[in-house]
Structure formats: structure tokens, C-alpha cells
Design a protein around this motif. Sequence first.
Motif, short mmCIF file in Angstrom:
data_model
loop_
_atom_site.label_atom_id
_atom_site.label_comp_id
_atom_site.label_asym_id
_atom_site.label_seq_id
_atom_site.Cartn_x
_atom_site.Cartn_y
_atom_site.Cartn_z
N SER A 174 54.52 10.17 57.67
CA SER A 174 54.77 8.95 58.46
C SER A 174 53.96 7.75 57.96
O SER A 174 54.42 6.62 58.04
N ARG A 175 52.77 8.01 57.43
CA ARG A 175 51.93 6.86 57.07
C ARG A 175 52.48 6.09 55.88
O ARG A 175 52.16 4.93 55.68
N SER A 176 53.36 6.73 55.07
CA SER A 176 54.05 6.02 54.00
C SER A 176 55.24 6.84 53.54
O SER A 176 55.07 7.95 53.03
N LEU A 177 56.41 6.28 53.72
CA LEU A 177 57.62 7.00 53.31
C LEU A 177 57.77 7.04 51.79
O LEU A 177 58.57 7.80 51.28
N ARG A 178 57.01 6.19 51.08
CA ARG A 178 57.13 6.17 49.62
C ARG A 178 56.20 7.20 48.96
O ARG A 178 56.19 7.34 47.75
N GLN A 179 55.40 7.85 49.80
CA GLN A 179 54.43 8.81 49.28
C GLN A 179 55.14 10.00 48.63
O GLN A 179 56.06 10.57 49.22
N ALA A 180 54.71 10.37 47.43
CA ALA A 180 55.19 11.60 46.81
C ALA A 180 54.14 12.66 47.08
O ALA A 180 52.97 12.51 46.69
N GLY A 181 54.50 13.74 47.77
CA GLY A 181 53.50 14.73 48.13
C GLY A 181 54.12 16.06 48.49
O GLY A 181 55.33 16.21 48.62
N LEU A 182 53.21 17.02 48.65
CA LEU A 182 53.61 18.39 49.03
C LEU A 182 53.02 18.71 50.38
O LEU A 182 51.93 18.24 50.72
N LEU A 183 53.69 19.57 51.12
CA LEU A 183 53.15 20.06 52.38
C LEU A 183 53.27 21.58 52.36
O LEU A 183 54.37 22.12 52.14
N VAL A 184 52.12 22.24 52.55
CA VAL A 184 52.13 23.70 52.60
C VAL A 184 51.55 24.15 53.93
O VAL A 184 51.01 23.34 54.69
N SER A 185 51.63 25.45 54.21
CA SER A 185 51.14 25.94 55.50
C SER A 185 49.62 25.85 55.54
O SER A 185 48.96 25.82 54.50
N ALA A 186 49.07 25.81 56.74
CA ALA A 186 47.64 25.56 56.94
C ALA A 186 46.78 26.62 56.27
O ALA A 186 45.70 26.33 55.76
N GLU A 187 47.28 27.87 56.24
CA GLU A 187 46.44 28.95 55.73
C GLU A 187 46.51 29.09 54.22
O GLU A 187 45.86 29.96 53.66
N ALA A 188 47.32 28.26 53.54
CA ALA A 188 47.45 28.42 52.09
C ALA A 188 47.32 27.09 51.36
O ALA A 188 48.25 26.61 50.72
N PRO A 189 46.12 26.47 51.43
CA PRO A 189 45.95 25.19 50.73
C PRO A 189 46.04 25.39 49.20
O PRO A 189 45.85 26.50 48.70
#
Lengths: 497, 240
Positions: A174-189
Motif C-alpha cells: 500500500s505504501r507504494s504501488l510502484r514498489q517491486a518486491g516479494l512477500l513471503v510467510s512470516a516464518e520463512a524470511p
Amino acid sequence: MTRTAGEFVGSWRAALRVARRSTVRHRGRSILIFMMLFLPAYAATVLVMSWANLSGTSAQELSFRMGQADLIVDDGDAARTSLPSASRSVPLTQGRTVVAGPAGLAALEYEATDLENPINRGRYVLRAGRAPQGAAEVAVTHTLARELDVRPGDEVVAGMPQRSLTVVGVVDWSRSLRQAGLLVSAEAPLSGARAKLLVKLPAGQSWSPPQPGGLESGGFSYTYREGPTAAEKAVEAAAILLVTTFAGAQVVLLAGAAFVVGARRQRRDLAMIAAVGGTGRQVRRIVLASGLLLGTAAAIAGAGAGLLTFTLAGPLIEAIADHPLIDVSIPFPSIAGVAAVTTTVGALAALLPARTAGHGPVRADLGGQRTRSRLDLAALVAGMILLVAGTGVLVLAGNPEGRAELLALGAVTQLLGVVACTPALVRLTGRVAAALPMPGRLALRHGARHRLRTAAAVAAVTAATAGSVSLAIVGTARSHAPATQHPTRPGQIRLEA
Amino acid sequence: MSAAVLRFAGVSRAYGSGEQTVHALAEVSFEVAAGELVAVMGPSGSGKSTLLALAGGLDAPTSGAVFMEDVELGALDAAALARLRRDRVGYVFQDYNLVTDLTAAENVALPRELAGVGTRAARREAIAALAEVGLADMAGRFPDQLSGGQQQRIAIARALVGQRRLVLADEPTGALDSRTSLAVLEVLRARIDAGAAGVLVTHEPRYAGWADRTIFLRDGRLVDATGPRQTPEQLLGRTA
């Protein structure tokens, strides 16, 4: 109903009827005035909706960064023991990683958290697929999906040590729709970055950071959810006052000039109404009713069209604002405020022509004769006083420690002074017409003869020019401001001279 | 004949000041009783329209006094004068008599609505007044859909709707042909005979013949007056 109340109702009824018919009959002028009022109402409604639902407010900005959390703390025993017992939390790890996909490699940010935890509501928006679960799943932002040319079901390689991850969803931050990033589960950084906690405090409870002496197991950093400060609120209020007043004044002056023309063309009708028994107040109401009618119509249409635009143009608005629309709400008080201001502006634009019509000499107006109006000395004097007072306030408040609301007040006072002075100044210019060549002489005399509408137009242009110049000066000053931050390497500090 | 509805007592009206002063009316005195129509004649610039404006409270005398049923107009403020015009005085002008954005019925009902009478009641009164001038079927038409004669008859209906006691007509036939002029004057005369008082400004001796008597103005002064019930022929003889 008493006689006075009956006269009041009867005259408004007649006024609205004449106004409605006159509006339809003189469509060209009516559409012009309507558009002058409609467009600001429309733009203001879209802005108000965007302001309330996107990045306009501090509260919204906080939701984009903190979700529903009241607090973000470094995860650790010291932090956990300082929290109230019934606090809820969700871990969050933020770091950088290298990711390899079908289209190549990219070094970028990632976050590891539980997307479906209610505390995270507002931080992310799920565009496709589902939230990642376990150590083998990942969600990508739509920017990264486009860069790597991946979609749900594809494989990417990321993390340290590297591991293969299946893309299960597209999730924007939400803080930036132009952000390129990954999201993984909390237990597997994907890295060894230090984890944080998003904390939701029990209802009604606040949190205070522990004193340094009370920290037995080390310190931690925190971010507390706080609303805007009093100074920020004051600046925001002053900005709203300034923008509303200047924009409102522009519309009042320009629409007022059109109403002056309308009242002038209507003056024999108005004189006839006076001759058959209309009081000055009742005659004024007829002109005022036109302003109210057009103002109300423009307010309703502008607010409706603004809401429709916001509804239909959601993706475009998200792209412009660089934030997602989540839990869209309609700020009814603000929308009602926009409608009320538009209606008021319409009425104000008609007010001066209405006053003039109400005071008009009936005999001369019935005969279609021109009447000479007096130089409005009172308005000139009042205008000069307002100009001096506004300048004084600006001089006093125009310094780095000056209060923003005083600056706004000074600017608005100056604007009112200009408006009050202009009719008399326009009239005075007519006296130098004789010294000019024919085209200039005709133009100047015409302007002076129709001084009310000339003055309204001149004041509108003056206000617009003043506003534009002010904005340009502020913009130039900011672009020439020296940089106040200088980079330092790790392990270095910089001391100010 | 009953008591005076309109009374001018030594009324003068001057415009300007110093050497540029224009005396539009000078020491004019006369009365108009209920049921009486008084014609005012005189050359252009003689003060006819000024007299009518003073009679309706649209202008104020420089000296002297104008009385409407024993109420001195000079003692009333602007709002009270407007109410007096609305309740007791009806105006008919040479042209441009009607409000362009109102229908015939709404034009006639306008003074009643301004007085606080409800829309339906005012419309009923307006339709009745229109029926009297033979134009009830034109109630829904706008002024630009009516002929000049129809507009004048509607103006007369408006001038007499409600409890109006005085009709002030400024060249009401000035822009009309002879036949239409006669129709308008018939309506006006009928309403005067029904109990109103009237002042008719006209250039035409043949139309002044519809009045009970005629007063003559020249350079703002009342220079002559006919006796009651002069015939048009007599009038023509006097003004020749």
C-alpha cells in the motif's frame, strides 16, 4: 401564516419561478455560470474522496505503513515484556534479496509477514491468487511480476541460501504501488534481517516506552502511531482556508460578472416587479434566487459527478496516487461541505448584482435609461483599509516562525481589499480615456461604464495572478533550497559547524 | 361621486440644481375620486409621466404632497410605498408591461403572490381577472406569445386584481392600432365604472374622451381642465 411570513414565502416562490424560467431562457449565460460553479465542485469532490481514501490524511498514510497496528517494535524480549498483556502482534521482517525469474535477476526488497493477520489490514492489497504459506511460496507485487514476467504458478529463485519459490499471488504494497518486491510467510524470511513486531494494543490502553534503566535485556527501537501534531493541523487548516478562499473568490468574481450582465438585461423586468409592488428586498431575491438555483444545481451535479468519477476511475486514481483504494468510504460531511460552499459561492456571486437591482431607480429602469452610479467611496476606503491590514499581517507573519493561519488570513484580507477597491479604480480609469486613441478610448470607457462586471473580472485576474506568482515563488525557493543531508559512510558521523 | 382616492396638493418636482434645474412639475393640485377616470394631456416634456410616477410613489415631490386615500406618500418608507403599490395601485405602461419569464396568469397573480397570497388562491384571482378582460384562455401563454393588445389587457387585469383602488395608465394605447386601443380602453373604463379611480396619460384627444375629465399640462404646470363628462368632440375642439 402572518402577512410578513406570507410575503416572504410568496416572494421566494415568485423569485424561484422567475429565476428558473430565466435560467432556461438564457441558456448560454446559465451554462457558463453553471460550469464555473460545477467544475470546482466536481474537482473538489474528487479531491476530497482521494484525500479521505488515499494519501491525503496522516491517518491514511499510517495505515499504509502500519496497517491496524498501534506500534512497531524490534522483536525481542525487552520489547515483548514492555507490552500490555492482552496485546496482539504479528511479526514483520523487511530486508533485501536477489531474485531470479524467467526474465532475469533483480535485487529488491522483500517482506515476511502473515498477510491474512487482521493487523496487516491496509498494508497490502491482494490483486490475484492468495497469500503465501510455508517456506516454498511467495507473492510478488504487480510491478515485479511485470519486470520478471511471472504470474501465479511460475517459479522464482530467491533468498540466502537461495531457494526455489512458487509464485502463488500478486500482492501490492500500500505504501507504494510502484514498489517491486516479494512477500513471503512470516516464518520463512529470505535473509537474516532483524524481525519487528506489528502490535495492536488492547482497546483503550496506551503504551509508554520503558526507561533506559529498566531495560535489562537490551534496547529496541519503536514507531508509535500518532496523529498529526497541532502545528501540522494548523498548516493543513491554513492551506484549506487559503485554497478555498482564493478558489471561491475566483468563482464568485467571474460568476458575479456574469450575474451583473444578467441583472442588467433583466432590469426592466425587475423594475416592472418593483412597479407592481415588489419591495427592494423582494426584487433582490429574484436575482439572488438565480445564484442559489445555479449554485444548488452545480453543487448536486458536481458532487454526483465527482463521486461517479471516483467510482469509475479507481485504477487510474490508484496509479496517480501510488496507493491502493482499500475500504473506500464517502466522507459525507466533507462532500456536504463542498456542496454547501458551491451553493454559497453561487449565492455570493449573485449578491452584489442583487443589491444593485434592489436599489435601482424604478422609473429610469422602466424607461431603459442608463443611470449614473456614484463612486463608491465607502468601498474604496474599506478596500484600502483591508489592503493595509492584510499587508501588515503578512509582514508580521511572513517569517520562518510565522503562523500559517495568520499568513492565510493576511492573504485573504488583501484579496478582499483588492475586490473592494477595484470598482472605484476602474471608474477612475475612465477619466484618462480622453487622452487615448480611439480603440483604447472606447475600451476604457466601456469598461468604466460597466464598472461592476469590469471590476469583477479585473479582481479575478488580479487574484489569479497573485496566486500563481506566489506559487511560483514558493516553488522556485524550494527548488533552490540547499541540500540539508549529506551522505556518510558506515562508521562515520558528521558534525555541523 | 365618492371621496378622493388620489390627491395632489401643490406638488412640484424639480431635477438637477442651480442653473441646470428642470422643473418637471410646478404647483400641481387635483383630485381623482373613486369611479372617476381623469385623462392627463400635454405635449412631450410637459410632466405627464412625472405626475404618474409621483402618483404611484415611484418618485417623490420636491415640494407639496401626494395623498392616496388620505395617506401621504411622502411619509412612507420605500417598503411601505411598495406595499401600497402592490395592494392599492395598478400600473399600465405604454409597452413592456409584463415580466417576460412569467405566463399571463402568473403576471396577473404576481402582486398577490408578493403580498403573501397562496399560489392557488392568487391564480384563481388572476384567472377571474383575465376572464374579465376576455383572455382567460391565454392564461398559460408567455408575453412573447401574445399580441400587443393582449399584453395591454393583461396588464390592466394585473392593475386591478385584488383590492386595487387606483389605476395609473401611461399611454396604454400608444403602441396599439385603433381597434385594439378601443378594446383596451373599454376594459379600462369598465373597471373604473366598477369603482376604481384612474389616471390616463394620453396624447390622443379621442382617447381622452373615455375619461370623465381631462387636465392639461404645459411646462409642468396645470394650465387647464375640462369639466366632467366631456365628449371626445368637445375635447377635440378645446385642444385644436
